[in-house]
Design an enzyme around this catalytic site. Structure first.
Site, PDB file in Angstrom:
ATOM      1  N   HIS A   1      -3.001 -46.969  -7.211  1.00  0.00           N
ATOM      2  CA  HIS A   1      -3.340 -47.270  -8.202  1.00  0.00           C
ATOM      3  C   HIS A   1      -4.692 -46.518  -8.833  1.00  0.00           C
ATOM      4  O   HIS A   1      -4.371 -45.593  -9.792  1.00  0.00           O
ATOM      5  CB  HIS A   1      -3.863 -48.710  -8.228  1.00  0.00           C
ATOM      6  CG  HIS A   1      -4.758 -48.956  -9.514  1.00  0.00           C
ATOM      7  ND1 HIS A   1      -5.862 -49.056  -9.510  1.00  0.00           N
ATOM      8  CD2 HIS A   1      -3.876 -49.675 -10.690  1.00  0.00           C
ATOM      9  CE1 HIS A   1      -6.383 -49.518 -10.800  1.00  0.00           C
ATOM     10  NE2 HIS A   1      -5.237 -50.143 -11.460  1.00  0.00           N
TER      11      HIS A   1
ATOM     12  N   GLU B   1      14.611 -45.823 -13.146  1.00  0.00           N
ATOM     13  CA  GLU B   1      13.901 -45.786 -11.963  1.00  0.00           C
ATOM     14  C   GLU B   1      14.559 -46.603 -10.829  1.00  0.00           C
ATOM     15  O   GLU B   1      13.930 -46.766  -9.877  1.00  0.00           O
ATOM     16  CB  GLU B   1      12.425 -46.221 -12.115  1.00  0.00           C
ATOM     17  CG  GLU B   1      12.458 -47.443 -13.184  1.00  0.00           C
ATOM     18  CD  GLU B   1      11.096 -47.887 -13.665  1.00  0.00           C
ATOM     19  OE1 GLU B   1      10.130 -47.307 -13.001  1.00  0.00           O
ATOM     20  OE2 GLU B   1      10.911 -48.528 -14.346  1.00  0.00           O
TER      21      GLU B   1
ATOM     22  N   TYR C   1      12.130 -33.490 -22.610  1.00  0.00           N
ATOM     23  CA  TYR C   1      10.585 -33.607 -22.383  1.00  0.00           C
ATOM     24  C   TYR C   1       9.956 -33.792 -20.997  1.00  0.00           C
ATOM     25  O   TYR C   1      10.904 -34.330 -20.314  1.00  0.00           O
ATOM     26  CB  TYR C   1       9.819 -34.335 -23.497  1.00  0.00           C
ATOM     27  CG  TYR C   1      10.255 -35.786 -23.149  1.00  0.00           C
ATOM     28  CD1 TYR C   1       9.125 -36.598 -22.142  1.00  0.00           C
ATOM     29  CD2 TYR C   1      11.185 -36.716 -23.892  1.00  0.00           C
ATOM     30  CE1 TYR C   1       9.428 -37.978 -21.987  1.00  0.00           C
ATOM     31  CE2 TYR C   1      11.406 -37.677 -23.342  1.00  0.00           C
ATOM     32  CZ  TYR C   1      10.570 -38.507 -22.589  1.00  0.00           C
ATOM     33  OH  TYR C   1      10.698 -40.043 -22.358  1.00  0.00           O
TER      34      TYR C   1
ATOM     35  N   ARG D   1      -4.114  -1.446  -6.046  1.00  0.00           N
ATOM     36  CA  ARG D   1      -3.144  -2.777  -5.958  1.00  0.00           C
ATOM     37  C   ARG D   1      -3.936  -3.621  -7.142  1.00  0.00           C
ATOM     38  O   ARG D   1      -5.097  -3.176  -7.795  1.00  0.00           O
ATOM     39  CB  ARG D   1      -3.562  -3.239  -4.666  1.00  0.00           C
ATOM     40  CG  ARG D   1      -4.745  -3.943  -4.416  1.00  0.00           C
ATOM     41  CD  ARG D   1      -5.213  -4.175  -3.194  1.00  0.00           C
ATOM     42  NE  ARG D   1      -6.269  -4.039  -2.335  1.00  0.00           N
ATOM     43  CZ  ARG D   1      -6.659  -4.427  -1.398  1.00  0.00           C
ATOM     44  NH1 ARG D   1      -6.023  -4.737  -0.158  1.00  0.00           N
ATOM     45  NH2 ARG D   1      -8.258  -4.392  -1.038  1.00  0.00           N
TER      46      ARG D   1
ATOM     47  N   ASP E   1       9.123 -44.710  -9.330  1.00  0.00           N
ATOM     48  CA  ASP E   1       9.843 -45.673  -8.684  1.00  0.00           C
ATOM     49  C   ASP E   1      11.032 -45.334  -8.072  1.00  0.00           C
ATOM     50  O   ASP E   1      11.700 -45.524  -7.081  1.00  0.00           O
ATOM     51  CB  ASP E   1      10.010 -46.828  -9.797  1.00  0.00           C
ATOM     52  CG  ASP E   1       8.927 -47.862  -9.550  1.00  0.00           C
ATOM     53  OD1 ASP E   1       8.748 -48.467  -8.382  1.00  0.00           O
ATOM     54  OD2 ASP E   1       8.551 -48.552 -10.620  1.00  0.00           O
TER      55      ASP E   1
ATOM     56  N   CYS F   1       8.555 -39.337 -16.518  1.00  0.00           N
ATOM     57  CA  CYS F   1       7.144 -39.945 -17.140  1.00  0.00           C
ATOM     58  C   CYS F   1       6.609 -40.150 -15.793  1.00  0.00           C
ATOM     59  O   CYS F   1       5.591 -40.987 -15.838  1.00  0.00           O
ATOM     60  CB  CYS F   1       7.556 -41.138 -18.073  1.00  0.00           C
ATOM     61  SG  CYS F   1       8.187 -42.456 -17.436  1.00  0.00           S
TER      62      CYS F   1
ATOM     63  N   ARG G   1      -3.061   3.052   8.964  1.00  0.00           N
ATOM     64  CA  ARG G   1      -3.492   1.747   8.307  1.00  0.00           C
ATOM     65  C   ARG G   1      -2.196   0.833   8.238  1.00  0.00           C
ATOM     66  O   ARG G   1      -1.181   1.393   8.011  1.00  0.00           O
ATOM     67  CB  ARG G   1      -3.828   1.964   6.921  1.00  0.00           C
ATOM     68  CG  ARG G   1      -5.159   3.016   6.813  1.00  0.00           C
ATOM     69  CD  ARG G   1      -5.457   3.157   5.230  1.00  0.00           C
ATOM     70  NE  ARG G   1      -6.161   4.165   5.131  1.00  0.00           N
ATOM     71  CZ  ARG G   1      -7.513   4.262   4.903  1.00  0.00           C
ATOM     72  NH1 ARG G   1      -8.125   3.270   4.829  1.00  0.00           N
ATOM     73  NH2 ARG G   1      -8.317   5.351   4.733  1.00  0.00           N
TER      74      ARG G   1
ATOM     75  N   MET H   1      -5.312  -7.331   9.050  1.00  0.00           N
ATOM     76  CA  MET H   1      -4.469  -6.519   9.992  1.00  0.00           C
ATOM     77  C   MET H   1      -5.537  -5.250  10.395  1.00  0.00           C
ATOM     78  O   MET H   1      -6.526  -5.007   9.713  1.00  0.00           O
ATOM     79  CB  MET H   1      -3.198  -5.975   9.654  1.00  0.00           C
ATOM     80  CG  MET H   1      -2.389  -7.234   9.799  1.00  0.00           C
ATOM     81  SD  MET H   1      -0.575  -6.831   9.387  1.00  0.00           S
ATOM     82  CE  MET H   1      -0.667  -6.819   7.654  1.00  0.00           C
TER      83      MET H   1
ATOM     84  N   ARG I   1       1.954 -47.814 -20.636  1.00  0.00           N
ATOM     85  CA  ARG I   1       1.985 -48.826 -19.846  1.00  0.00           C
ATOM     86  C   ARG I   1       1.118 -50.114 -20.423  1.00  0.00           C
ATOM     87  O   ARG I   1      -0.021 -50.243 -20.452  1.00  0.00           O
ATOM     88  CB  ARG I   1       1.341 -48.353 -18.470  1.00  0.00           C
ATOM     89  CG  ARG I   1       2.094 -47.179 -17.726  1.00  0.00           C
ATOM     90  CD  ARG I   1       1.259 -47.153 -16.387  1.00  0.00           C
ATOM     91  NE  ARG I   1       2.154 -46.505 -15.246  1.00  0.00           N
ATOM     92  CZ  ARG I   1       2.164 -45.288 -14.971  1.00  0.00           C
ATOM     93  NH1 ARG I   1       1.181 -44.298 -15.572  1.00  0.00           N
ATOM     94  NH2 ARG I   1       2.938 -44.521 -14.109  1.00  0.00           N
TER      95      ARG I   1
ATOM     96  N   GLY J   1      -7.733  -7.128   4.816  1.00  0.00           N
ATOM     97  CA  GLY J   1      -8.421  -7.177   6.091  1.00  0.00           C
ATOM     98  C   GLY J   1      -7.973  -8.126   7.402  1.00  0.00           C
ATOM     99  O   GLY J   1      -8.465  -8.222   8.423  1.00  0.00           O
TER     100      GLY J   1
ATOM    101  N   LYS K   1       0.888  -1.196  -0.058  1.00  0.00           N
ATOM    102  CA  LYS K   1       0.140   0.082  -0.100  1.00  0.00           C
ATOM    103  C   LYS K   1       0.710   1.302  -0.045  1.00  0.00           C
ATOM    104  O   LYS K   1       0.720   2.277  -0.970  1.00  0.00           O
ATOM    105  CB  LYS K   1      -0.928  -0.086   1.141  1.00  0.00           C
ATOM    106  CG  LYS K   1      -1.891   1.141   1.354  1.00  0.00           C
ATOM    107  CD  LYS K   1      -2.777   1.229   2.418  1.00  0.00           C
ATOM    108  CE  LYS K   1      -3.624   0.019   2.498  1.00  0.00           C
ATOM    109  NZ  LYS K   1      -4.663  -0.118   3.899  1.00  0.00           N
TER     110      LYS K   1
ATOM    111  N   ARG L   1       6.264 -48.925 -23.271  1.00  0.00           N
ATOM    112  CA  ARG L   1       7.018 -49.684 -22.013  1.00  0.00           C
ATOM    113  C   ARG L   1       6.463 -51.167 -22.126  1.00  0.00           C
ATOM    114  O   ARG L   1       5.308 -51.550 -22.071  1.00  0.00           O
ATOM    115  CB  ARG L   1       6.828 -48.990 -20.717  1.00  0.00           C
ATOM    116  CG  ARG L   1       7.583 -49.847 -19.527  1.00  0.00           C
ATOM    117  CD  ARG L   1       7.186 -49.230 -18.361  1.00  0.00           C
ATOM    118  NE  ARG L   1       5.975 -49.456 -17.804  1.00  0.00           N
ATOM    119  CZ  ARG L   1       5.547 -49.065 -16.567  1.00  0.00           C
ATOM    120  NH1 ARG L   1       6.113 -48.129 -15.853  1.00  0.00           N
ATOM    121  NH2 ARG L   1       4.385 -49.247 -16.235  1.00  0.00           N
TER     122      ARG L   1
ATOM    123  N   SER M   1      14.236 -42.501 -19.892  1.00  0.00           N
ATOM    124  CA  SER M   1      13.049 -41.839 -19.210  1.00  0.00           C
ATOM    125  C   SER M   1      13.014 -41.923 -17.905  1.00  0.00           C
ATOM    126  O   SER M   1      12.814 -43.085 -17.424  1.00  0.00           O
ATOM    127  CB  SER M   1      11.813 -42.413 -19.886  1.00  0.00           C
ATOM    128  OG  SER M   1      10.467 -41.995 -19.290  1.00  0.00           O
TER     129      SER M   1
HETATM  130  C1  PEP Z   1       7.690 -44.646 -12.512  1.00  0.00           C
HETATM  131  O1  PEP Z   1       8.057 -45.449 -11.738  1.00  0.00           O
HETATM  132  O2  PEP Z   1       7.674 -43.439 -12.514  1.00  0.00           O
HETATM  133  C2  PEP Z   1       6.452 -44.983 -13.574  1.00  0.00           C
HETATM  134  C3  PEP Z   1       6.201 -44.038 -14.510  1.00  0.00           C
HETATM  135  O3  PEP Z   1       6.283 -46.359 -13.524  1.00  0.00           O
HETATM  136  P1  PEP Z   1       5.158 -46.852 -12.829  1.00  0.00           P
HETATM  137  O4  PEP Z   1       4.674 -45.759 -12.050  1.00  0.00           O
HETATM  138  O5  PEP Z   1       4.119 -47.419 -13.831  1.00  0.00           O
HETATM  139  O6  PEP Z   1       5.851 -47.837 -11.982  1.00  0.00           O
HETATM  140 MG    MG Z   2       7.947 -47.646 -12.426  1.00  0.00          MG
END
Ligand code: PEP
Ligand code: MG
Length: 891
Positions: free
Chosen positions: A453, A750, A857, A337, A774, A837, A93, A104, A559, A102, A23, A615, A769
């Protein structure tokens, strides 16, 4: 060294926010722009910090500086602080660095006492007004400084109005205010044992101290925690000559947004009250009027406001929230503001400001808040009726849903087929719940975390999901679920706000997601700024199509085990696993091959021209096995029925086989590449299906770019062997005109050992990747399923961990492994393709990290792709800014 703790508005500017608060810095900036700002000064945040550091003592030097700054206001206003003829009144203020609306305290009309009130009455020729100001001052001062709850003053005011039959405050006479003031003063004496302070300098000192103290009131602390504002920052205090909106019907006060904060439409939006002070608008006793009315009531003021709104928006290059007061037809600005806005407005305003040439595309991208994007890209609960959640869990897959509770997947599917909307409510889900999850509008589980899952599958599908709702328990026998202490029969309705992890009773109305033309425009800007490519995780052609529609530039993870579970395939897969000989297994694999082939053909078709990373089979075999309890039940039944010997023997054999395949620790057991080494015929079949699908697609003119990915590699020899397998099959299938067809073979990283030995692994890999689910699990040594439903909460509460590493990539540990692996891998293969991934691929901070360390990526669920496109662009802009800062430091 004496540092200045008080800045007259003329001496500051917008850049000095850290010192003067938001302010104060804006008031200084507006003063510099020559706008109509009542004269004033700011006590710095540093003074507030010093006040706390000294054990809450106001230093003499600070009081002197305040005194000097006050003299400047007195000169400018031709009034004296405490002067009985021409009294100067000020407002005090708070003003923190980050906006804390609001939270303080504020005190208005400071400088009034029994003598100066007479001067004010004489100067304005309005005795009722002067005494009204005085009673307001006592009330605010009593509340904020002396700690007497406002309600006690309000009661006295109400009594007084009743006594004289006054319907509104405007009808109260000067004499009645005088009586009220005596009552107020008595209240102060009763509560504090002291009379109301008459010395205006003491009033000011006490008020400044009270505002300093209000930095640590309960609501301010809660707000800071919620918004991550540092506790040690402190607040500035702004002291400013009062202007009066309550001097009659040619005066007033109001709030104005330069654009509509709900829709983003370019129009003046706000409200005002004639003959009122700021707190009257806030108190809600009188209903303010639409700002458009001001055009009729005070056209010149309205016109002046329009001009100032345009000027301020142009100057700050953003939609402004402006507070103003009109005193006898003269307009003053009290604050400006950047205005708070809805998600929809935020995107529209950013895109419009680019169109209007006020900001550039980069600035528009920088301004997008991730939470706003989340809201826009998913359904949300309509909170207009303020529903109260009955339970909370983890916000596993964003969005909102409502429907009837179904306690198992078969029921969910059955009801959904009959046109019902269902929420699948269960302890946790497994691979064989897929049909229930597909059928459900939303999923609620009592166990499992952000990478369970249910979480992974629902995110992939864009289905809202709340996981790990600890107050959910299910009674299978009674077909009921108890959620947050309330018991529901199956079929009763609930709603989920899965973006916040909240559960509601009943079916709430939902807002639909909105990919507006403005959002599309911003996504296009983002694409020109980012360097990270955005891939998507997708296991079905439908998901791949969605991903492409949202702008994915490839599939980063398909997967294949999810394909094994589809429809009628499970019995064949189970028979394949339970086969007693290679020949028998091969028989079942031969049946699976055309199914896999058609899956891949459809994927290639959806992603025509773009890479598709497939995969090979990963999860532990036992996940596909028949249910042991059901088998045992069947065995018992058969044992009791004569003449079923053959079936009984079969069932008993299956039970033995299931037992023999059981592992003590399946997550570290026979999964990933280990499966490929022990049962190469399974990977053979998958690879053959991929290349046959590639060949057929190529014949149809589809541009196919398969990238075959080997999971869970920890030793270079594992990848060496699997690469040979893939290259062999490719050589067999891709002959004739497609000989020399280009494809990639790579690995997931992984297992920490794979990251550590990335140079040796890279010899056999075209790409890495990072499977950060994991990799996090194995680096921390936390089982992801058990951690999130177990100790993770305590770890977070006790701040052992700041973030859940399964949600936000642990840059210090897991990140270090990734960085190392990228460097080592590229040392062997400079153009090694690298990406991520795991679930972190759709999380903002993790995306920023992936950009910083130069990955090619990130791959995330289809519905997360637009979010990732923006986050990747923000990452590029951040990196640019950091580079510029470093360059400047070197110079
Ligand atoms: C991971 O392990 O990051 C992965 C993408 O494989 P998943 O989750 O299927 O084990
Ligand atoms: Mg995995």
């Amino acid at each position: 060294m004496v540092t200045k703790k008080v800045y007259p508005f003329e001496d500051g500017n917008a850049e000095m926010k850290m010192l003067l608060g938001g302010k104060g810095a804006n008031l200084a900036e507006m003063t510099r722009l020559g706008l109509p700002i009542p004269c004033g000064f700011t006590i710095t945040t540093e003074a507030c910090r010093a006040y706390y550091a000294s054990g809450c003592i106001m230093p003499e030097e600070l009081l002197q500086e305040i005194g000097q700054a006050l003299t400047r206001i007195e000169e400018a206003q031709a009034a004296g602080f405490g002067d009985e003829q021409q009294p100067l009144l000020v407002s005090v203020r708070s003003g923190s660095v980050a906006s804390m609306p609001g939270m303080m305290d504020t005190i208005l009309n400071l400088g009034l006492n029994d003598a100066t009130v007479l001067g004010l009455a004489a100067r304005t020729g309005n005795e009722a007004f002067a005494y009204d100001c005085y009673r307001r001052f006592i009330q605010m001062f009593g509340d904020v400084v002396l700690g007497i709850d406002s309600i006690h003053f309000e009661r006295l005011l109400e009594q007084n109005k009743r006594k004289y039959a006054r319907a509104s405050d405007q009808e109260i006479t000067a004499e009645e205010f005088k009586e009220l003031i005596s009552n107020y003063k008595r209240l102060v004496e009763d509560r504090t044992g002291q009379s109301f302070p008459q010395n205006v300098h003491s009033q000011l000192k006490l008020a400044v101290e009270a505002v300093f103290r209000s930095w640590n009131n309960v609501r301010a602390k809660v707000y800071r925690k919620a918004y991550g504002i540092p506790d040690e920052q402190g607040t500035a205090v702004n002291i400013q000559a009062m202007v009066f909106g309550n001097l009659g019907n040619d005066s007033g006060t109001g709030v104005l947004f330069t654009r509509n904060p709900s829709t983003g439409v370019k129009e003046l939006y706000g409200e005002y009250l004639l003959n009122a002070q700021g707190e009257d608008v806030v108190a809600g006793v009188r209903t303010p009027k639409d700002i458009a009315e001001l055009h009729k009531e005070q056209p010149q003021v309205h016109e002046h406001l329009e001009e100032l709104a345009l000027l301020l928006e142009g100057h700050y290059r953003d939609m402004q929230d402006i507070e103003f007061t009109v005193e006898k037809g003269v307009l003053y600005l009290l604050q400006t503001r950047s205005g708070k806005r809805t998600a929809q407005a935020s995107v529209k305003i950013a895109a419009d400001l680019v169109e209007e040439g006020i900001i550039d595309q980069k600035e528009a991208i920088r301004r997008i808040e991730p939470a706003h994007l989340d809201q826009l890209l998913h359904r949300s609960i309509d909170y207009s009726m303020s529903p109260v959640p009955i339970a909370r869990g983890l916000p596993a897959s964003p969005g909102a849903a409502s429907g009837r509770i179904a306690l198992d997947s078969d029921t969910a599917e059955h009801w959904a087929k009959n046109g019902g909307k269902v929420i699948l409510v269960t302890a946790e889900t497994s691979l064989d719940d897929i049909h229930g999850i597909i059928a459900a509008e939303g999923v609620l589980t009592s166990r499992g975390g952000m990478t369970s899952h249910a979480a992974v599958v629902t995110r992939g599908m864009g289905t809202p999901c709340v996981c790990g709702c600890e107050t959910l328990s299910i009674n299978e026998e009674l077909r009921s679920a108890t959620i947050g202490g309330l018991t529901f029969q199956e079929g009763e309705e609930i709603s989920l706000d899965a973006s916040l992890g909240q559960v509601f009773r009943g079916s709430l109305s939902l807002n639909e997601p909105e990919i507006t033309p403005e959002l599309l425009k911003l996504l296009e800007y983002a694409d020109t700024i980012r360097s990270l490519q955005i891939y998507s995780n997708a296991d079905t052609p439908a998901d791949a199509g969605k991903a492409r529609e949202f702008g994915a530039e490839g599939i980063g993870l398909c997967r294949t085990e999810h394909m094994f579970f589809a429809g009628s395939r499970l019995p064949i897969v189970q028979a394949m696993i339970l086969a007693d000989s290679l020949e028998e297994r091969q028989l079942h694999l031969d049946r699976l091959l055309p199914m896999q082939q058609s899956d891949f053909e459809a994927m290639f078709q959806s992603m025509d021209g773009l890479p598709v990373t497939i995969r090979l089979l990963d999860p532990p075999l036992h996940e596909f096995l028949p249910n042991l309890e059901q088998l045992k039940e069947r065995e018992q039944q058969l044992a009791l029925s004569p003449g079923t010997g053959e079936e009984l023997e079969q069932v008993s054999n299956t039970i033995k086989k299931v037992y023999s395949l059981r592992e003590v620790n399946p997550m570290l057991g026979l999964r990933g590449v280990r499966l490929g080494i022990l049962y190469p015929e399974i990977y053979d079949m998958q690879v053959e299906a991929i290349f046959k699908a590639a060949e057929r697609s190529l014949h149809k003119g589809v541009k196919v770019r398969p990238e075959i990915m080997i999971p869970l590699v920890g030793h270079p020899n594992e990848l060496k062997q699997m690469r040979e397998l893939v290259d062999n099959i490719a050589g067999q299938v891709m002959c004739g005109e497609f000989k020399g067809f280009s494809y990639k073979v790579g690995t997931m990283i992984e297992v920490p050992r794979a990251a550590l030995l990335a140079d040796s692994i890279a010899k056999y890999a075209d790409f890495f990747s990072f499977g950060t689910n994991d990799l996090t699990q194995m680096t921390f040594g936390y089982s992801r399923d058990d951690a999130e439903s177990g100790f993770m909460n305590t770890y977070m509460e006790q701040k052992v961990l700041n973030d859940n590493p399964f949600q936000v990539l642990d840059q210090d540990g897991v990140g270090k492994l990734i960085e190392w692996a990228v460097t080592q891998g590229r040392a062997v293969k400079p153009f090694l393709k690298t990406g991520i991934c795991g679930e972190h691929g759709g999380e903002r901070a993790s995306i920023l990290f992936c950009h910083e360390i130069g990955l090619d990526y990130v791959s995330c669920s289809p519905y997360r792709v637009p979010f990732a496109r923006i986050a990747a662009a923000q990452a590029a802009l951040n990196a640019d800014m950091n580079r510029q800062r470093l360059d400047a430091e070197v110079v």
